[in-house]
Each structure stands twice: as C-alpha cells, then as structure tokens.
Design a protein around this motif. Structure first.
Motif, short mmCIF file in Angstrom:
data_model
loop_
_atom_site.label_atom_id
_atom_site.label_comp_id
_atom_site.label_asym_id
_atom_site.label_seq_id
_atom_site.Cartn_x
_atom_site.Cartn_y
_atom_site.Cartn_z
N LEU A 1 0.83 -1.21 0.00
CA LEU A 1 0.00 0.00 0.00
C LEU A 1 0.86 1.25 0.00
O LEU A 1 0.61 2.21 -0.73
CB LEU A 1 -0.92 0.00 1.22
CG LEU A 1 -2.14 -0.92 1.19
CD1 LEU A 1 -2.83 -0.92 2.55
CD2 LEU A 1 -3.11 -0.49 0.10
N ALA B 1 -7.32 -5.98 -1.86
CA ALA B 1 -7.33 -5.42 -0.50
C ALA B 1 -8.17 -6.30 0.42
O ALA B 1 -7.79 -6.56 1.57
CB ALA B 1 -7.88 -4.00 -0.54
N ASP C 1 -6.73 -8.54 3.66
CA ASP C 1 -7.15 -7.86 4.88
C ASP C 1 -6.87 -8.71 6.11
O ASP C 1 -7.36 -9.84 6.22
CB ASP C 1 -8.66 -7.55 4.81
CG ASP C 1 -9.13 -6.76 6.01
OD1 ASP C 1 -8.36 -5.92 6.52
OD2 ASP C 1 -10.28 -6.97 6.45
#
Length: 288
Positions: free
Chosen positions: A209, A224, A228
């Motif tokens: 990121l 994403a 996670d």
C-alpha cells in the motif's frame, strides 16, 4: 501447455553487513533458476550509489548472475554519471536499467540537474554513445504519477525506446488486463521491443500500500479484501501471495507473455515458489 518463461530478478542494496549477508543468501537461493539478469536498484539522488556499486561488482565476482545496475539522473552531472558507467564497464557490467529517478527526500518534485541528463530518454541516448550496453527502461501500465496523461506517458516511453533501449520493464500491477491493455497500446504506438511485466509478490500488504501511493500502481479492491488482516498471519499471507502472483503470471502466459521480472524485496521464498509453479525449476547442480 506453456513454454517455460524467462525470468529476471530485482534486488536492492542493503544498509548494513547483516543485510548484505542476507542478500547474498537470497542470491544463492535464486541463482539456480538461471535468470536472464539480476538488477540492483539505485536510491533517490544516488543515495545508495556506493552500495549499488559494491553489490553489482560482488555479483560479477561471486555469482553466475548477469548483473544489471540501475542508474538514475537525479542529483548528478553528466560527467559524474558517465564516470560511474565507465567504472561499471571496467568491471564487466554491460546491462543497465536507465531511469529518471524519483525526487530526493524533502523535495516536492523531480528537478533535473542543470548539468545532468534531464530524463531517462537522454540518459539512454548517453549510454548508447558510451558503449554497447543492454539497456532496460521503466514502463507504467497505470501511468507514472508525474505524467500529465496516459498519452504523454506513452510518448515518453517511446522516446526512451527510440533512443536505443532494448526492453521496457513495467511497474508492478495486480490484474492481467492492466498489462494486456498496456501492451496493446504500446504495439499500436509502434513500440517493438519486449515489454516485460514486473511482478511483485506480496510480502506485507501494508508495505505494498505504501509503495503504491508513491508509484501510482493501482490496487484492486478484491486484493485489498483478500489480504485484509493477513499481515498478522505471515504463513497464510505467504501462501495467498504465492497463489495470487502465480495466477497472474499464468493468465499472462496464456496471452503469450514469456518473460517476467520479479521484485524480490531481497527475499527468495515467494519468488522461488512462483518460478517452480511456472515450470522454471532450478538447476540442482547450481545449488551445491
């Protein structure tokens, strides 16, 4: 059935002796995969210049790898850059990754040195005048963050190719269509050199990121969601990362891609696993 792809690897110069020992261990683990070349990055403003020099020379002297030294335009005159190149020539380094480079820390934007190469196209032209180098340049499927438009970014890439670059290596991306659309655009623009996809296996998603905010790479929402919470579960994260990167490469291979450049982050496990899954098995004679 696919042909076994060609691979190349990227390393960065470590900050201390422990990091250098770890890097050389990584090199020894990846060397048996017989990469076409192994590139060594070069920090903003030449901040890792001496470390880059040391690592590429060690690769020449202590491994069977073909080192490709990164070179940027930032913070140096043409003569200073040419002097570095002559040193590399004397050491037997014939492959250079020619880049404009990022603005040094604290600077708002890139500014060319008044007596330096203004950009990667000028640098490529200068290298061509100095010798018969193998020259790679950067390409940006998601558009370079400093480019005013995709068209301007493509024109910049074409200038680099026209000045004599042998190939373009892309910034990393995570969806096959991103690369395939970009490859089509390059073909329509008359770019005939290989466009090699850059592949970043995800070691830590938070790090990806951070990288992506500065380089303009797009992270899709599905990715994403997939990663996670996995930074706290490194074993599962590594399995997911290997599967995700392998799937990306295999989709590209169905579309005729035969070369991959792996951003290793100086680690061997993920890149080794992906290479094996793609059919690139190590030469066991090189592991002894």
């Amino acid at each position: 059935m696919f042909n076994t792809p060609n691979v190349s690897f990227e390393f960065f110069p470590p900050k201390d002796e422990e990091g250098e020992a770890n890097l050389l261990h990584t090199v020894s683990r990846l060397e048996p995969y017989r990469p076409s070349f192994a590139s060594v990055t070069y920090g903003a403003g030449g901040s890792t210049r001496e470390r880059t020099n040391r690592i590429v020379k060690r690769l020449v002297e202590e491994s069977t790898l073909t080192p490709a030294a990164h070179l940027t335009c930032v913070g140096a005159t043409r003569e200073e850059i040419n002097s570095i190149v002559r040193t590399w020539q004397a050491a037997g380094i014939k492959h250079i990754v020619a880049l404009r480079g990022d603005a040094p820390a604290g600077a708002e934007k890139y500014e060319p040195h008044p007596n330096g190469y203004a950009n990667a196209a000028e640098l490529t032209a200068g290298l061509r005048k100095m010798g018969d180098f193998e020259i790679s340049v950067g390409a940006y499927p998601d558009v370079h963050p400093d480019s005013p438009s995709a068209a301007a970014d493509l024109e910049n890439l074409k200038r680099k190719i026209d000045e004599g670059a042998n190939r373009a290596i892309t910034q990393y991306f995570f969806e096959a269509d991103t690369f395939l659309r970009f490859r089509d655009v390059c073909t329509k623009a008359g770019i005939k050199v290989p466009i090699v996809p850059g592949i970043l296996p995800v070691v830590k998603f938070k790090t990806v990121l951070h990288f992506s905010k500065s380089c303009g790479a797009v992270i899709p929402q599905w990715m994403a969601d997939l990663f996670d919470g996995l930074d706290e579960d490194p074993e599962i994260s590594q399995l997911v990362a290997a599967a995700t990167a392998t799937e990306l490469c295999m989709k590209l291979m169905t579309e005729g891609v035969e070369d991959f450049h792996f951003y290793t982050l100086n680690r061997s496990q993920l890149t080794s696993a992906i290479c094996r899954r793609l059919g690139r098995k190590p030469n066991m004679k090189d592991t002894t």
